[in-house]
Write a protein that holds these residues in place. Structure first.
Motif: not given
Length: 270
Positions: A93-116
């Protein structure tokens, strides 16, 4: 440094955006970003990058070549240290070891989850979070990616998540600003996504609460005509129930909105 998936695949450095070129390079980086911090197997890459792995003389070498090209692109943008530390090769396998919150798609999920979580007790803050989440979208998700089933499924799910966030935000707009402010956007969204009948229900109820009963009925007729013509189907029982409530001026729909009156979310059925 941030990464974009909600639009063209690429890298954001402050105000500068660098798009990744090439369908396979976009697909490769997109898979890594969708799974930020987690391994993506070589078999998954084969499935996404090539329709028929068996047609490749040396599949492993072909994948290594694509990864090497991506390393070169990332090195030019992010430097040698980032690539050597963050783009990790494992036996399968390969891994891109970055903070998920540095990726817009994961930040989107975090923001919408907090909103709900906050919707019931602090609608203003919840609405602000949803606006932030939706501002992350710079075009269709995974733009430029021509991958296989994983990317296709992710694209469809992300669009569903986006529409749900828009619907949630409109509900909070109604609570804060009243029904009149929501009518224009609901008309546009309902036109673009006629299969999301809940949007038509909300539009019908908003018009009804604004004292525009005839327009509410006309909205139903427009929906029915389009569903019959384009999909060969009738409106759902829920939409029909909403129409009947409007025709009967059912108290469950609420009264006509008056200037300065308290606003309530649109609820059309149990």
């Amino acid at each position: 440094m941030e990464f974009r998936v909600l639009g063209s695949i690429g890298i954001i450095d402050g105000t500068r955006f660098t798009a990744i070129q090439g369908a396979r390079q976009c697909t490769l980086l997109a898979l890594l970003l969708l799974n930020a911090g987690h391994p993506v197997t070589k078999d998954q890459f084969f499935e996404e990058l090539w329709e028929d792995e068996t047609a490749l003389a040396r599949p492993a070498n072909a994948l290594q070549a694509q990864v090497a090209r991506l390393r070169k692109v990332l090195r030019a943008e992010l430097g040698d240290e980032f690539v050597s530390r963050r783009l990790i090769t494992r036996p399968s396998s390969y891994v891109l070891d970055v903070d998920p919150l540095d990726v817009d798609v994961h930040r989107f999920a975090s923001l919408t989850g907090r909103a709900r979580v906050l919707t019931g007790r602090d609608p203003e803050v919840a609405r602000g979070l949803l606006k932030q989440a939706l501002e992350l979208w710079q075009g269709p998700a995974l733009q430029g990616v021509t991958g296989g089933p994983i990317c296709q499924s992710a694209r469809a799910q992300l669009e569903e998540d986006r529409l749900r966030a828009v619907e949630d935000r409109i509900q909070l707009d109604i609570v804060t600003d009243g029904h009149a402010q929501a009518v224009g956007e609901l008309r546009k969204l309902a036109f673009l996504a006629p299969w999301r009948e809940k949007l038509f229900e909300w539009l019908m109820v908003c018009l009804y609460r604004l004292g525009r009963q005839a327009e509410a009925v006309q909205t139903y007729n427009q929906l029915r005509a389009r569903l019959v013509e384009e999909f060969g189907m009738e409106p759902s029982p829920s939409v029909k129930k909403c129409l009947l409530a409007i025709l009967n001026q059912d108290p469950v729909l609420g009264g006509v909105e008056r200037h300065g009156a308290a606003r309530t979310p649109v609820r059309t059925s149990a």
